[in-house]
Motif scaffolding. Structure first.
Motif, PDB file in Angstrom:
ATOM      1  N   UNK A  39      51.458  40.896  57.893  1.00 50.51           N
ATOM      2  CA  UNK A  39      52.141  39.606  57.978  1.00 50.51           C
ATOM      3  C   UNK A  39      51.646  38.631  56.916  1.00 50.51           C
ATOM      4  N   UNK A  40      50.354  38.675  56.600  1.00 48.14           N
ATOM      5  CA  UNK A  40      49.866  37.836  55.502  1.00 48.14           C
ATOM      6  C   UNK A  40      50.457  38.309  54.173  1.00 48.14           C
ATOM      7  N   UNK A  41      50.607  39.622  54.009  1.00 48.85           N
ATOM      8  CA  UNK A  41      51.204  40.151  52.784  1.00 48.85           C
ATOM      9  C   UNK A  41      52.651  39.693  52.645  1.00 48.85           C
ATOM     10  N   UNK A  42      53.393  39.739  53.755  1.00 48.27           N
ATOM     11  CA  UNK A  42      54.777  39.255  53.725  1.00 48.27           C
ATOM     12  C   UNK A  42      54.824  37.771  53.390  1.00 48.27           C
ATOM     13  N   UNK A  43      53.889  37.014  53.937  1.00 48.97           N
ATOM     14  CA  UNK A  43      53.858  35.568  53.663  1.00 48.97           C
ATOM     15  C   UNK A  43      53.615  35.290  52.186  1.00 48.97           C
ATOM     16  N   UNK A  44      52.786  36.104  51.532  1.00 51.42           N
ATOM     17  CA  UNK A  44      52.547  35.874  50.096  1.00 51.42           C
ATOM     18  C   UNK A  44      53.827  36.066  49.302  1.00 51.42           C
ATOM     19  N   UNK A  45      54.654  37.000  49.706  1.00 50.70           N
ATOM     20  CA  UNK A  45      55.889  37.255  48.968  1.00 50.70           C
ATOM     21  C   UNK A  45      56.872  36.106  49.115  1.00 50.70           C
ATOM     22  N   UNK A  46      56.964  35.550  50.297  1.00 55.31           N
ATOM     23  CA  UNK A  46      57.889  34.430  50.488  1.00 55.31           C
ATOM     24  C   UNK A  46      57.357  33.167  49.828  1.00 55.31           C
ATOM     25  N   UNK A  47      56.026  32.991  49.823  1.00 55.60           N
ATOM     26  CA  UNK A  47      55.448  31.837  49.106  1.00 55.60           C
ATOM     27  C   UNK A  47      55.703  31.942  47.619  1.00 55.60           C
ATOM     28  N   UNK A  48      55.546  33.154  47.074  1.00 57.49           N
ATOM     29  CA  UNK A  48      55.677  33.312  45.629  1.00 57.49           C
ATOM     30  C   UNK A  48      57.104  33.060  45.180  1.00 57.49           C
ATOM     31  N   UNK A  49      58.089  33.356  46.032  1.00 52.90           N
ATOM     32  CA  UNK A  49      59.468  33.100  45.676  1.00 52.90           C
ATOM     33  C   UNK A  49      59.761  31.603  45.616  1.00 52.90           C
ATOM     34  N   UNK A  50      59.066  30.821  46.467  1.00 56.32           N
ATOM     35  CA  UNK A  50      59.342  29.391  46.518  1.00 56.32           C
ATOM     36  C   UNK A  50      58.464  28.569  45.606  1.00 56.32           C
ATOM     37  N   UNK A  51      57.267  29.077  45.277  1.00 59.54           N
ATOM     38  CA  UNK A  51      56.341  28.294  44.465  1.00 59.54           C
ATOM     39  C   UNK A  51      56.169  28.824  43.065  1.00 59.54           C
ATOM     40  N   UNK A  52      56.618  30.065  42.833  1.00 60.59           N
ATOM     41  CA  UNK A  52      56.496  30.640  41.504  1.00 60.59           C
ATOM     42  C   UNK A  52      55.168  31.302  41.252  1.00 60.59           C
ATOM     43  N   UNK A  53      54.318  31.472  42.288  1.00 67.31           N
ATOM     44  CA  UNK A  53      53.019  32.118  42.096  1.00 67.31           C
ATOM     45  C   UNK A  53      52.601  32.862  43.321  1.00 67.31           C
ATOM     46  N   UNK A  54      51.684  33.839  43.155  1.00 68.29           N
ATOM     47  CA  UNK A  54      51.214  34.639  44.289  1.00 68.29           C
ATOM     48  C   UNK A  54      50.180  33.886  45.087  1.00 68.29           C
TER      49      UNK A  54
END
Length: 328
Positions: free
Chosen positions: A313-328
């Motif tokens: 779930x933390x891994x999935x959260x990083x992917x959605x954050x990176x799409x919205x913020x432009x970074x991992x």
């Protein structure tokens, strides 16, 4: 959404599992089961490498939503590992030490004592690579994979490449692209068990060393052979409860670092697995209780299974954050 799920997993696991070591103030580790057995209450069975992944999850959570309280918990947790390990960082298993090194390195701690152990484990026998544990004759992916990642992140690129090259030449099935478990050096027997753990650490090593073709091959193999209906396959309770979560961590990195179409494949595997994991969870005191098989409905009381789900779930959260913020 995925960040909320990760936060709920954190609350559940910290509520049910995090407790003082031997009742000492300022200490904290994860109990290996819930509800705990008498041995688990006093951290007698404390599972060193499970704790390393629990520490990794706490660090993930701190990156997701920084908190002074969680930062203090991370500090206490690290010192408690050494306390419970009777004043040492090391143990007899090189894979365990590599995992603790990776988590501690992310926390900004000195990991030279662990790197030194891993350096000492390399021999030319069997073509290279490091042993699984002290006084053993088995070399495997679970030790060489995380060791390669740690060496690479520590700037010891030559050793990391040696370990990766040994894995790639010795333990990759030329037919499927999947990574086998290990080599019994004395007999030359290849142990061809397929674990999601092995795919994850090989993928992670390939990514750290910019071995794009090998990483892409592994993503394709995982999608074809290890993820029915797009959900990463579970491998039971106990140690196996962490295997798919480890793979999810490195698939999330692959989604950020590989070109399409493999990046999209990796992203889809993580997000589809996360949704299945969340939808298959049971309600329990503190929050969701996850299953060893993310597409199933049988909850587990093992810390490993719960941490494996939290990793996902933390891994999935990083992917959605990176799409919205432009970074991992």
């Amino acid at each position: 959404m995925y960040g909320d799920w990760a936060a709920a997993a954190e609350t559940a696991i910290t509520t049910r599992h995090l407790r003082r070591v031997w009742g000492l103030p300022g200490t904290v580790l994860g109990r290996s089961g819930w509800p705990p057995s008498p041995d688990q209450r006093v951290h007698w069975h404390w599972n060193y490498w499970w704790q390393a992944h629990l520490l990794d999850c706490l660090i993930d959570a701190q990156l997701r939503a920084p908190s002074a309280d969680r930062g203090a918990t991370i500090d206490r947790f690290i010192s408690s590992v050494r306390l419970r390990n009777f004043g040492k960082w090391t143990n007899n298993y090189y894979d365990d030490m590599a995992w603790l090194g990776l988590a501690m390195q992310r926390a900004g701690r000195d990991v030279e004592m662990l790197l030194a152990e891993l350096r000492s484990a390399w021999t030319p026998e069997g073509g290279g690579g490091i042993w699984w544990r002290h006084n053993d004759r088995f070399k495997n992916t679970p030790s060489n994979g995380p060791a390669a990642i740690l060496h690479a992140r520590a700037g010891e690129t030559e050793r990391a490449r040696e370990l990766f090259a040994w894995l790639d030449s010795t333990l990759v099935d030329p037919g499927t692209g999947l990574v086998w478990d290990g080599l019994r050096v004395d007999s030359g027997e290849l142990v061809k068990h397929i674990y999601t753990y092995c795919q994850g650490v090989f993928l992670g090593a390939a990514l750290e060393l910019s071995e794009v073709d090998a990483a892409a091959r592994t993503v394709r193999a995982v999608a074809q052979h290890c993820a029915p209906d797009g959900v990463l396959r579970g491998q039971g309770d106990g140690d196996g409860g962490l295997f798919a979560g480890i793979l999810a961590r490195y698939l999330a990195l692959a989604a950020e670092r590989l070109p399409t179409p493999e990046a999209d494949t990796a992203r889809g595997l993580v997000l589809t697995s996360a949704r299945a994991c969340w939808e298959g969870a049971h309600e329990a005191p503190g929050g969701p209780l996850f299953s060893a098989e993310w597409s199933g409905w049988v909850p587990s009381t093992d810390l490993s299974v719960q941490v494996g789900a939290w990793l996902l779930l933390e891994s999935a959260a990083t992917l959605t954050r990176s799409r919205t913020t432009g970074g991992a």
